[in-house]
Scaffold this motif. Structure first.
Motif, PDB file in Angstrom:
ATOM      1  N   ASN A   1      37.492  28.887  32.358  1.00  0.00           N
ATOM      2  CA  ASN A   1      37.485  29.656  33.821  1.00  0.00           C
ATOM      3  C   ASN A   1      39.571  29.226  33.474  1.00  0.00           C
ATOM      4  N   SER A   2      40.743  30.578  33.499  1.00  0.00           N
ATOM      5  CA  SER A   2      41.470  30.256  33.097  1.00  0.00           C
ATOM      6  C   SER A   2      41.995  29.970  34.520  1.00  0.00           C
ATOM      7  N   ARG A   3      42.357  30.630  35.765  1.00  0.00           N
ATOM      8  CA  ARG A   3      42.737  31.619  36.424  1.00  0.00           C
ATOM      9  C   ARG A   3      42.262  30.982  37.738  1.00  0.00           C
ATOM     10  N   ILE A   4      42.405  30.394  38.872  1.00  0.00           N
ATOM     11  CA  ILE A   4      42.439  29.725  39.846  1.00  0.00           C
ATOM     12  C   ILE A   4      42.137  31.084  40.688  1.00  0.00           C
ATOM     13  N   LEU A   5      42.702  32.057  40.736  1.00  0.00           N
ATOM     14  CA  LEU A   5      42.686  33.154  41.830  1.00  0.00           C
ATOM     15  C   LEU A   5      42.307  34.186  40.250  1.00  0.00           C
ATOM     16  N   ASN A   6      41.068  34.465  41.315  1.00  0.00           N
ATOM     17  CA  ASN A   6      40.261  35.453  40.291  1.00  0.00           C
ATOM     18  C   ASN A   6      39.868  36.677  40.995  1.00  0.00           C
ATOM     19  N   THR A   7      39.899  37.587  40.699  1.00  0.00           N
ATOM     20  CA  THR A   7      39.770  39.174  41.341  1.00  0.00           C
ATOM     21  C   THR A   7      38.946  38.569  42.605  1.00  0.00           C
ATOM     22  N   GLU A   8      37.866  38.027  42.841  1.00  0.00           N
ATOM     23  CA  GLU A   8      37.412  37.650  44.314  1.00  0.00           C
ATOM     24  C   GLU A   8      38.025  36.966  45.536  1.00  0.00           C
ATOM     25  N   ASP A   9      38.803  36.876  44.513  1.00  0.00           N
ATOM     26  CA  ASP A   9      39.720  35.992  45.879  1.00  0.00           C
ATOM     27  C   ASP A   9      41.308  36.899  46.096  1.00  0.00           C
ATOM     28  N   ILE A  10      41.121  38.410  45.674  1.00  0.00           N
ATOM     29  CA  ILE A  10      41.965  39.127  46.664  1.00  0.00           C
ATOM     30  C   ILE A  10      41.602  40.082  46.582  1.00  0.00           C
ATOM     31  N   THR A  11      41.773  40.350  48.431  1.00  0.00           N
ATOM     32  CA  THR A  11      41.589  42.250  48.665  1.00  0.00           C
ATOM     33  C   THR A  11      42.781  42.695  48.279  1.00  0.00           C
TER      34      THR A  11
ATOM     35  N   GLU B   1      47.668  53.011  41.770  1.00  0.00           N
ATOM     36  CA  GLU B   1      46.549  53.228  41.064  1.00  0.00           C
ATOM     37  C   GLU B   1      46.541  51.799  40.266  1.00  0.00           C
ATOM     38  N   GLY B   2      46.055  50.808  41.204  1.00  0.00           N
ATOM     39  CA  GLY B   2      45.539  49.744  40.330  1.00  0.00           C
ATOM     40  C   GLY B   2      43.638  49.341  40.458  1.00  0.00           C
ATOM     41  N   TYR B   3      43.612  49.951  39.198  1.00  0.00           N
ATOM     42  CA  TYR B   3      42.300  49.902  37.980  1.00  0.00           C
ATOM     43  C   TYR B   3      42.351  49.408  37.476  1.00  0.00           C
ATOM     44  N   LYS B   4      41.325  48.061  36.643  1.00  0.00           N
ATOM     45  CA  LYS B   4      40.706  47.705  35.806  1.00  0.00           C
ATOM     46  C   LYS B   4      41.652  46.033  35.139  1.00  0.00           C
ATOM     47  N   TYR B   5      42.458  47.363  34.417  1.00  0.00           N
ATOM     48  CA  TYR B   5      43.594  46.468  33.678  1.00  0.00           C
ATOM     49  C   TYR B   5      44.887  46.571  35.053  1.00  0.00           C
ATOM     50  N   GLU B   6      45.167  46.817  35.598  1.00  0.00           N
ATOM     51  CA  GLU B   6      46.038  46.585  36.182  1.00  0.00           C
ATOM     52  C   GLU B   6      46.163  45.638  37.130  1.00  0.00           C
ATOM     53  N   LYS B   7      44.686  44.698  36.921  1.00  0.00           N
ATOM     54  CA  LYS B   7      44.104  43.930  38.389  1.00  0.00           C
ATOM     55  C   LYS B   7      43.403  43.020  37.589  1.00  0.00           C
ATOM     56  N   ASN B   8      43.756  42.845  36.237  1.00  0.00           N
ATOM     57  CA  ASN B   8      42.985  41.425  34.984  1.00  0.00           C
ATOM     58  C   ASN B   8      44.809  41.618  34.670  1.00  0.00           C
ATOM     59  N   THR B   9      45.916  42.191  34.541  1.00  0.00           N
ATOM     60  CA  THR B   9      47.297  42.255  34.233  1.00  0.00           C
ATOM     61  C   THR B   9      48.068  41.049  35.466  1.00  0.00           C
ATOM     62  N   PHE B  10      47.198  41.670  37.020  1.00  0.00           N
ATOM     63  CA  PHE B  10      48.473  41.445  37.415  1.00  0.00           C
ATOM     64  C   PHE B  10      47.775  39.639  37.511  1.00  0.00           C
TER      65      PHE B  10
END
Length: 778
Positions: free
Chosen positions: A274-284, A326-335
C-alpha cells in the motif's frame, strides 16, 4: 509426477588410525545434557562411536570401517609430496610442503576430527574431501537428497560447477550415502569454502577451501560423523554438533528476552502493499478537471522534473487529459503515483504554493523543516497537500485507510488470529502510521523491509535503503576485491557495504525511523542471513568473511536489543541464534540466471517486474507463473526434498519462502506446496493489497484457522521424525513430538496403510487422536 526411486543410504566415512577401538555403548555426552538444558526433546545420540579409519597421506584417501563394512569416503587425489609424518595410537599428522598445508586427523569418541591448516601468509586454496557416492544429502535450502545420476540435477550442476557454500548451503555440512552407513562432514562454518562439481560420468563433488593470507585463523576444521543412512540421524547429529559449539537457541529461550515472539507462533506471513496514502477512493474525480490548472499541480510537475527518476512528461500529459475529461484508469494511476511520490520529497514545501497551512502544518514549519524527523516531514507534506485539495479529497485522517487499516480489521474479523505483516519499505509505515497502529491493535506483528547490503552515490528516493546521511561511506566503507575493484551493489548499482564499519549508521537510520514512536514490533533485514559475504581487501579495513558475518550478527543483535522480532532473507544458520524467522529456506530464489524468467517479458515463465501501476503489488510478486520442468526437481519436487533444516531448527527458527516465491506464485503447485507447508511446518506466505485480499480472503482465512493451532502445537516440539512411506517417495510423514504428525500424499493415487486412507493430493494432520484433512487443488 514421475515415479522416482532414490538411493538414500547415508554415507559412511571410515578413517582408521594405526589401531581401531570399538566402543559398543554410546555413553551420555555433553550434547545430551545440553539437549535437556535447551529443552530439546530428542535426546538420542545418533553418531556412531564403533568405527575406525584408515588414511593414505600421499593421496589423502580416507576410508572408514563400521560394523565390518569398509567404505572409501574421501577418494584419492593426485599424489602429493608428504613431510613430517607423525602417528600415534589415535592421531596422525603430516605436511604437504608444496601446497603449504598441514593436516591433522584424530579419532574422537563420536567423530573423526580433521584439521587443515595453512602455513602461508598468502591466499591459497586446498581441495578436500573428494566425494564419489551413489547419493548425496546436501543442505541446499531446506535440504535435498540427490542421486548421482539424476538428469535434472546433473544439468543443474553442469551450470553450477562452483557453488559458494556460504550462499548455497543453509547449514555447515554435507553428507554422502555409502552402502551401509552415512558419513557427514561438519564444518564450524562454510566461509571461504566452495563446492566443486563434476557431472561426467556421474555427479562427483569436491570441497575447496580458500585460506586468506591476512586471516589470523589459518585452520579449517571438519568433524566427520558416521550414522545410519537416515536423514533424521544426519540432521540430529548436526544439531548435536551445533549445541556442542554453543550455536543453538530455542524460540522459548529467545522469547524470554523478546516477549513479542509469542505473536509469531501460528502466524501467517503477509507482505502488505500500500504505497499510496492517497488512493482512487480518496479523489472526487469528477471535480478534478476544474482544478488541474491550480498551482499545486504545476508544482508537482516541477518536482518530478527535477527529482523524479522518470521526469514529469507522463504526468503533464495526464493533466492535459483530465482537463479534456479524458481521465481513465491509466491517467488516474499515473496521477496518483505522481502525487504520492512527491509527498516523500523533503523539497515539497513551497511558501508560494502553500500560503495558508493548517495548524499542524504551521507547527511543524515552526520547528524548521531541516529539524523534522522523516515521519514529521511526511506529516507536514500531507497537511500541506490536504490544505489545497480539500475540495477534491476527504478529511486527511481518512486518506488511505480503506486500503490499509480497514483490511487488517477485516483480517482479524475473518478469523486470522496471528499474522506477521511485512511492509516493503519503512516509508510506507511513516506515511501511514495509522495503518501500523491498527495492525498492532489486532495483535499482529508488523515491520519494514530494511537493507544494508548496498550503497549508491546518488540514490533516488526509490532506493532509500541504499542512501545514508554519512557521505563518507561510499568511498570509505565499501568492499574491495583482491584485484582492487569495488564489489558492485544490488542489480549492479552502487557498491556493497562492509557491515563491520556501518553500525553507527544503522543506529542513526533506526533512530530516525522510530523518532515519533511508530509502533513497529518487527524488522526484516535483507540478506543478512543469506550467506552473501565477502573478504574485503581494502588496505585500510582488511576484513575476513568471518568478520563480515560477525558484523551482520552484531547488527541483528542491535535490533534484538530493541525488543523487535527479527527476520532475514536466506536463513543460513550462522544467524540462527539471532533471528526468529527467515525467508528463503523453503523456497529460495528460482534461477536468477534464466533469461526467460528474468528478461524475456513475452515468456510465460517471466516472473514480473518491480513496477506497480496502481500502488499495489508489483507483478514480480503478484503474477502467477509456471516453472520449467527441469527446475522442478531442483526447487519443488517433494521426491528430492528433505526437511533437514526443520529437523535441526524447528524449535529455533520459523522458516518460509523467499518473498518472490510466495505460496500462490507457482502455477499448478499451490495445493502441492500447501501440503508441504503442513508437512514441514512452513508458514504460508502471501502478498496482498486491498484488491488481492478481496479476491483471496476466503482461502487465506480458512487456511489460517487450521494453520495457526497446528503451528502452535508443532513449535512445542522438535521435528522428531521424517519417513518416506513409498518407493516413489511421494508419500511422506513428519512427526513433532509423540502426538502430532502429518502425512502428505503428493501422488495421484489413494494411499492406504495401517488403517489409514489418504486421498491423492491430500495431507492428513493427526493431533492427539484428532484428524484434520488438508484437501488441495492445483
Amino acid at each position: 509426477m514421475k515415479k522416482i526411486t532414490i538411493y538414500l543410504s547415508l554415507a559412511a566415512i571410515t578413517l582408521s588410525l594405526s589401531a581401531c577401538h570399538f566402543n559398543k555403548t554410546n555413553a551420555t555426552s555433553k550434547s545430551e545434557e545440553l539437549f535437556t538444558n535447551a529443552e530439546i526433546e530428542q535426546n538420542k545420540t545418533y553418531a556412531k562411536t564403533d568405527f575406525c579409519f584408515e588414511v593414505d597421506p600421499k593421496t589423502f584417501t580416507v576410508s572408514i570401517t563400521e560394523n565390518g563394512e569398509k567404505a572409501e569416503v574421501s577418494k584419492p587425489q593426485k599424489a602429493k609430496k608428504v613431510m613430517d609424518l607423525k602417528k600415534s595410537k589415535e592421531e596422525i599428522s603430516w605436511t604437504y610442503p608444496n601446497e603449504q598445508i598441514k593436516v591433522k586427523i584424530k579419532k574422537e569418541k563420536n567423530h573423526l576430527a580433521v584439521a587443515l591448516t595453512s602455513l602461508s601468509d598468502e591466499d591459497i586454496s586446498f581441495t578436500w574431501p573428494k566425494l564419489d557416492a551413489k547419493n548425496y544429502v546436501l543442505p541446499i535450502a531446506e535440504g535435498k537428497t540427490i542421486p548421482n545420476n539424476q538428469n535434472e540435477w546433473l544439468a543443474y550442476f553442469k551450470q553450477n560447477e562452483e557453488l559458494s557454500m556460504s550462499e548455497a548451503f543453509s547449514m555447515s555440512f554435507f553428507t554422502t550415502n555409502q552402502e551401509t552407513f552415512a558419513t557427514t562432514f561438519v564444518m564450524n562454518n562454510t566461509f571461504n569454502s566452495d563446492l566443486l562439481t563434476k557431472t561426467e560420468p556421474h555427479l562427483t563433488l569436491e570441497a575447496s577451501h580458500n585460506f586468506i593470507g591476512f586471516d589470523k585463523n589459518k585452520t579449517m576444521n571438519y568433524r566427520l560423523y558416521v550414522t545410519d543412512n537416515d536423514p533424521v540421524a544426519i540432521a540430529k547429529t548436526y544439531q548435536m554438533d551445533r549445541i556442542d559449539l554453543g550455536e543453538f537457541r530455542t524460540l522459548d529461550e529467545k522469547e524470554k528476552d523478546i516477549p513479542e515472539i509469542k505473536k509469531m507462533r501460528g502466524a501467517i506471513q503477509v507482505y502488505y502493499w500500500n504505497s499510496r496514502i492517497l488512493n482512487t477512493e480518496d479523489i472526487t474525480w469528477s471535480k478534478l478537471p476544474q482544478v488541474v490548472d491550480e498551482p499545486i499541480f504545476q508544482w508537482i510537475g516541477e518536482l518530478l522534473a527535477q527529482y523524479g527518476e522518470d521526469g514529469s512528461e507522463e504526468y503533464l500529459k495526464v493533466l492535459a487529459a483530465f482537463k479534456n475529461d479524458e481521465g481513465y484508469k491509466y491517467e488516474k494511476n499515473t496521477f496518483l503515483t505522481s502525487i504520492n511520490y512527491v509527498l516523500l520529497y523533503p523539497q515539497f514545501y513551497n511558501k508560494d504554493i502553500f500560503k495558508n497551512p493548517d495548524a499542524q502544518a504551521q507547527k511543524l514549519l515552526n520547528k524548521g523543516i531541516d529539524k523534522l524527523s522523516e515521519q514529521e516531514r511526511y506529516d507536514l507534506n500531507k497537511h500541506l497537500l490536504a490544505g489545497v485539495l480539500d475540495n477534491v479529497t476527504p478529511p486527511l485522517e481518512h486518506w488511505g485507510q480503506a486500503t490499509s487499516s480497514d483490511v487488517f480489521k477485516e483480517m482479524k474479523a475473518s478469523g486470522i488470529e496471528n499474522a506477521w505483516v511485512g511492509l516493503p519499505n519503512w516509508a510506507n509505515g511513516l506515511m501511514n502510521p495509522e495503518m501500523v497502529k491498527t495492525a498492532v491493535k489486532q495483535d499482529y506483528l508488523i515491520g519494514p523491509y530494511d537493507s544494508y547490503q548496498s550503497i549508491q552515490e546518488n540514490a533516488s528516493i526509490d532506493w532509500n535503503t541504499a542512501s545514508f546521511p554519512n557521505n563518507t561511506l561510499y568511498e570509505n566503507a565499501t568492499v574491495t576485491k583482491k584485484n582492487g575493484e569495488k564489489v558492485a551493489g544490488f542489480l549492479g548499482k552502487g557498491r556493497k557495504l562492509n557491515p563491520t564499519l556501518i553500525l553507527p549508521d544503522v543506529e542513526e537510520r533506526f533512530t530516525g525511523i522510530m523518532k515519533e514512536n511508530i509502533p513497529f514490533n518487527s524488522w526484516f533485514l535483507d540478506t543478512d542471513a543469506a550467506g552473501e559475504i565477502y573478504n574485503d581487501y581494502t588496505p585500510d579495513h582488511l576484513t575476513t568473511q568471518s568478520e563480515d558475518v560477525a558484523g551482520r550478527l552484531k547488527r541483528l543483535n542491535y535490533f534484538n536489543q530493541k525488543g523487535l522480532v527479527i527476520g532475514s532473507e536466506g536463513g543460513n544458520d550462522f544467524a540462527s541464534k539471532d533471528m526468529v524467522f527467515a525467508h528463503g529456506i523453503e523456497t529460495p530464489v528460482i534461477m536468477w540466471s534464466d533469461p526467460d524468467m528474468r528478461e524475456n517479458k513475452e515468456s510465460e515463465y517471466y516472473v514480473g517486474s518491480y513496477a506497480s501501476l496502481d500502488g499495489g503489488i508489483p507483478t514480480k510478486y503478484k503474477k502467477v507463473v509456471p516453472i520449467k520442468e527441469e527446475y522442478k526437481a531442483i526447487y519443488t519436487d517433494p521426491a528430492f526434498s528433505l526437511p533437514l533444516y526443520k529437523l535441526v531448527y524447528n524449535r529455533s527458527v520459523i522458516t518460509s519462502h523467499q518473498w518472490e516465491w510466495d505460496s500462490y506464485k507457482i502455477k499448478d503447485q499451490v495445493g502441492e506446496r500447501r501440503m508441504k507447508e503442513y508437512l514441514y511446518n512452513t508458514p504460508p506466505m502471501m502478498h496482498i493489497d486491498k484488491a488481492t485480499w478481496d479476491e483471496q480472503k476466503q482461502d487465506i482465512s480458512e487456511n489460517a484457522k487450521i494453520w495457526s493451532p497446528f503451528q502452535k502445537a508443532a513449535l512445542q516440539h522438535e521435528m522428531t521424525d521424517f519417513k518416506v512411506l513409498t518407493e516413489d517417495r511421494l508419500i511422506q510423514k513428519t512427526e513433532f513430538g509423540e502426538n502430532l504428525s502429518v502425512i502428505a500424499n503428493f501422488s495421484d493415487q489413494e494411499y492406504e496403510a495401517d488403517g489409514l486412507k489418504i486421498a491423492k493430493q491430500t495431507a492428513l494432520i493427526m493431533n492427539d487422536g484428532k484428524e484434520i484433512v488438508i484437501k488441495t487443488e492445483g
